[in-house]
Design a protein around this motif. Structure first.
Motif, PDB file in Angstrom:
ATOM      1  N   VAL A  38     -23.066  -3.533   1.290  1.00 35.53           N
ATOM      2  CA  VAL A  38     -22.986  -2.167   0.770  1.00 35.53           C
ATOM      3  C   VAL A  38     -23.810  -1.173   1.586  1.00 35.53           C
ATOM      4  O   VAL A  38     -24.063  -0.061   1.146  1.00 35.53           O
ATOM      5  CB  VAL A  38     -23.394  -2.097  -0.728  1.00 35.53           C
ATOM      6  N   GLU A  39     -24.252  -1.553   2.741  1.00 33.97           N
ATOM      7  CA  GLU A  39     -24.911  -0.679   3.710  1.00 33.97           C
ATOM      8  C   GLU A  39     -26.206  -0.042   3.240  1.00 33.97           C
ATOM      9  O   GLU A  39     -26.459   1.123   3.453  1.00 33.97           O
ATOM     10  CB  GLU A  39     -23.923   0.394   4.185  1.00 33.97           C
ATOM     11  N   SER A  40     -27.044  -0.826   2.604  1.00 33.99           N
ATOM     12  CA  SER A  40     -28.386  -0.372   2.268  1.00 33.99           C
ATOM     13  C   SER A  40     -29.267  -0.603   3.492  1.00 33.99           C
ATOM     14  O   SER A  40     -29.079  -1.562   4.229  1.00 33.99           O
ATOM     15  CB  SER A  40     -28.935  -1.172   1.083  1.00 33.99           C
ATOM     16  N   THR A  41     -30.255   0.258   3.720  1.00 36.31           N
ATOM     17  CA  THR A  41     -31.062   0.114   4.927  1.00 36.31           C
ATOM     18  C   THR A  41     -32.567   0.067   4.683  1.00 36.31           C
ATOM     19  O   THR A  41     -33.335  -0.008   5.623  1.00 36.31           O
ATOM     20  CB  THR A  41     -30.784   1.283   5.897  1.00 36.31           C
TER      21      THR A  41
ATOM     22  N   MET B 161     -33.055   1.248  -7.521  1.00 39.97           N
ATOM     23  CA  MET B 161     -32.318   2.480  -7.799  1.00 39.97           C
ATOM     24  C   MET B 161     -33.169   3.722  -7.535  1.00 39.97           C
ATOM     25  O   MET B 161     -32.647   4.755  -7.134  1.00 39.97           O
ATOM     26  CB  MET B 161     -31.802   2.478  -9.234  1.00 39.97           C
ATOM     27  N   ARG B 162     -34.481   3.616  -7.718  1.00 41.61           N
ATOM     28  CA  ARG B 162     -35.368   4.768  -7.472  1.00 41.61           C
ATOM     29  C   ARG B 162     -35.443   5.124  -6.001  1.00 41.61           C
ATOM     30  O   ARG B 162     -35.778   6.259  -5.665  1.00 41.61           O
ATOM     31  CB  ARG B 162     -36.766   4.477  -8.011  1.00 41.61           C
ATOM     32  N   ILE B 163     -35.131   4.170  -5.127  1.00 42.45           N
ATOM     33  CA  ILE B 163     -35.116   4.466  -3.690  1.00 42.45           C
ATOM     34  C   ILE B 163     -34.029   5.490  -3.401  1.00 42.45           C
ATOM     35  O   ILE B 163     -34.182   6.332  -2.523  1.00 42.45           O
ATOM     36  CB  ILE B 163     -34.894   3.171  -2.870  1.00 42.45           C
ATOM     37  N   GLY B 164     -32.925   5.417  -4.141  1.00 41.65           N
ATOM     38  CA  GLY B 164     -31.882   6.421  -4.028  1.00 41.65           C
ATOM     39  C   GLY B 164     -30.715   6.051  -3.143  1.00 41.65           C
ATOM     40  O   GLY B 164     -29.792   6.833  -2.991  1.00 41.65           O
ATOM     41  N   GLU B 165     -30.730   4.879  -2.545  1.00 40.61           N
ATOM     42  CA  GLU B 165     -29.630   4.489  -1.663  1.00 40.61           C
ATOM     43  C   GLU B 165     -28.476   3.844  -2.412  1.00 40.61           C
ATOM     44  O   GLU B 165     -27.337   3.942  -1.997  1.00 40.61           O
ATOM     45  CB  GLU B 165     -30.113   3.487  -0.609  1.00 40.61           C
ATOM     46  N   LEU B 166     -28.777   3.135  -3.501  1.00 43.54           N
ATOM     47  CA  LEU B 166     -27.765   2.353  -4.189  1.00 43.54           C
ATOM     48  C   LEU B 166     -27.550   2.856  -5.607  1.00 43.54           C
ATOM     49  O   LEU B 166     -28.502   3.249  -6.282  1.00 43.54           O
ATOM     50  CB  LEU B 166     -28.167   0.874  -4.229  1.00 43.54           C
ATOM     51  N   THR B 167     -26.321   2.801  -6.054  1.00 42.90           N
ATOM     52  CA  THR B 167     -26.010   3.108  -7.444  1.00 42.90           C
ATOM     53  C   THR B 167     -26.405   1.906  -8.304  1.00 42.90           C
ATOM     54  O   THR B 167     -26.742   0.841  -7.771  1.00 42.90           O
ATOM     55  CB  THR B 167     -24.509   3.378  -7.611  1.00 42.90           C
ATOM     56  N   ALA B 168     -26.303   2.059  -9.604  1.00 39.67           N
ATOM     57  CA  ALA B 168     -26.654   0.953 -10.503  1.00 39.67           C
ATOM     58  C   ALA B 168     -25.760  -0.254 -10.258  1.00 39.67           C
ATOM     59  O   ALA B 168     -26.232  -1.389 -10.229  1.00 39.67           O
ATOM     60  CB  ALA B 168     -26.542   1.403 -11.962  1.00 39.67           C
ATOM     61  N   GLY B 169     -24.473  -0.031 -10.076  1.00 46.42           N
ATOM     62  CA  GLY B 169     -23.548  -1.135  -9.823  1.00 46.42           C
ATOM     63  C   GLY B 169     -23.851  -1.877  -8.534  1.00 46.42           C
ATOM     64  O   GLY B 169     -23.833  -3.110  -8.495  1.00 46.42           O
ATOM     65  N   LYS B 170     -24.147  -1.132  -7.478  1.00 43.91           N
ATOM     66  CA  LYS B 170     -24.463  -1.768  -6.195  1.00 43.91           C
ATOM     67  C   LYS B 170     -25.802  -2.494  -6.255  1.00 43.91           C
ATOM     68  O   LYS B 170     -25.962  -3.559  -5.673  1.00 43.91           O
ATOM     69  CB  LYS B 170     -24.462  -0.737  -5.071  1.00 43.91           C
TER      70      LYS B 170
ATOM     71  N   GLY C  81     -26.240  -6.465  -5.709  1.00 45.58           N
ATOM     72  CA  GLY C  81     -27.179  -7.031  -4.741  1.00 45.58           C
ATOM     73  C   GLY C  81     -28.124  -8.034  -5.379  1.00 45.58           C
ATOM     74  O   GLY C  81     -28.388  -9.096  -4.820  1.00 45.58           O
ATOM     75  N   VAL C  82     -28.633  -7.714  -6.562  1.00 44.98           N
ATOM     76  CA  VAL C  82     -29.535  -8.635  -7.263  1.00 44.98           C
ATOM     77  C   VAL C  82     -28.789  -9.894  -7.683  1.00 44.98           C
ATOM     78  O   VAL C  82     -29.290 -11.016  -7.524  1.00 44.98           O
ATOM     79  CB  VAL C  82     -30.196  -7.948  -8.483  1.00 44.98           C
ATOM     80  N   ALA C  83     -27.580  -9.739  -8.209  1.00 44.10           N
ATOM     81  CA  ALA C  83     -26.795 -10.908  -8.627  1.00 44.10           C
ATOM     82  C   ALA C  83     -26.498 -11.819  -7.433  1.00 44.10           C
ATOM     83  O   ALA C  83     -26.635 -13.046  -7.533  1.00 44.10           O
ATOM     84  CB  ALA C  83     -25.490 -10.454  -9.293  1.00 44.10           C
ATOM     85  N   MET C  84     -26.116 -11.248  -6.317  1.00 42.99           N
ATOM     86  CA  MET C  84     -25.829 -12.057  -5.130  1.00 42.99           C
ATOM     87  C   MET C  84     -27.097 -12.704  -4.585  1.00 42.99           C
ATOM     88  O   MET C  84     -27.075 -13.841  -4.120  1.00 42.99           O
ATOM     89  CB  MET C  84     -25.156 -11.199  -4.051  1.00 42.99           C
ATOM     90  N   THR C  85     -28.207 -11.995  -4.656  1.00 46.60           N
ATOM     91  CA  THR C  85     -29.481 -12.555  -4.183  1.00 46.60           C
ATOM     92  C   THR C  85     -29.870 -13.766  -5.027  1.00 46.60           C
ATOM     93  O   THR C  85     -30.231 -14.821  -4.491  1.00 46.60           O
ATOM     94  CB  THR C  85     -30.589 -11.487  -4.243  1.00 46.60           C
TER      95      THR C  85
END
Length: 109
Positions: free
Chosen positions: A30-33, A80-89, A93-97
């Motif tokens: 999902v292109e988080s950096t 989510m507070r970082i601002g790059e990812l929505t709640a779903g993303k 990411g957490v589920a996949m991790t």
């Protein structure tokens, strides 16, 4: 003192693994950096999630499971507070991790 040492080692090792693994998964899918944000969030979540270790409780006891859920919620909120990812993303990411971590533990058992 042994429980406190186990707690600190667990927070350091698991936090680093969780943060880097989350960052790699979200970077690819999902292109988080934000590696720094992922590591910070993981260390804070692990500090909360590993609290039962201070009393010598294993992760499969009710307090251990509850704290794991609380830690996952905290991790998602901090990401989510970082601002790059929505709640779903962030949830994805957490589920996949956690899926990868469970697969690693299962394969090594």
């Amino acid at each position: 003192m042994e429980n406190f040492t186990t707690y600190l080692v667990g927070v350091a090792m698991e936090g680093a693994l969780l943060g880097v693994l989350f960052w790699v998964i979200t970077l690819i899918t999902v292109e988080s950096t934000s590696l720094v944000g992922a590591l910070r969030s993981a260390f804070i979540a692990e500090a909360v999630g590993n609290i039962p270790y201070l009393w010598g409780l294993p992760a499969t006891t009710p307090p251990g499971l509850l704290m794991s859920l609380v830690a996952a919620f905290i991790f998602i909120r901090l990401i989510m507070r970082i601002g790059e990812l929505t709640a779903g993303k962030a949830f994805y990411g957490v589920a996949m991790t956690y899926f990868v971590l469970i697969a690693l533990v299962t394969c090594n058992a």
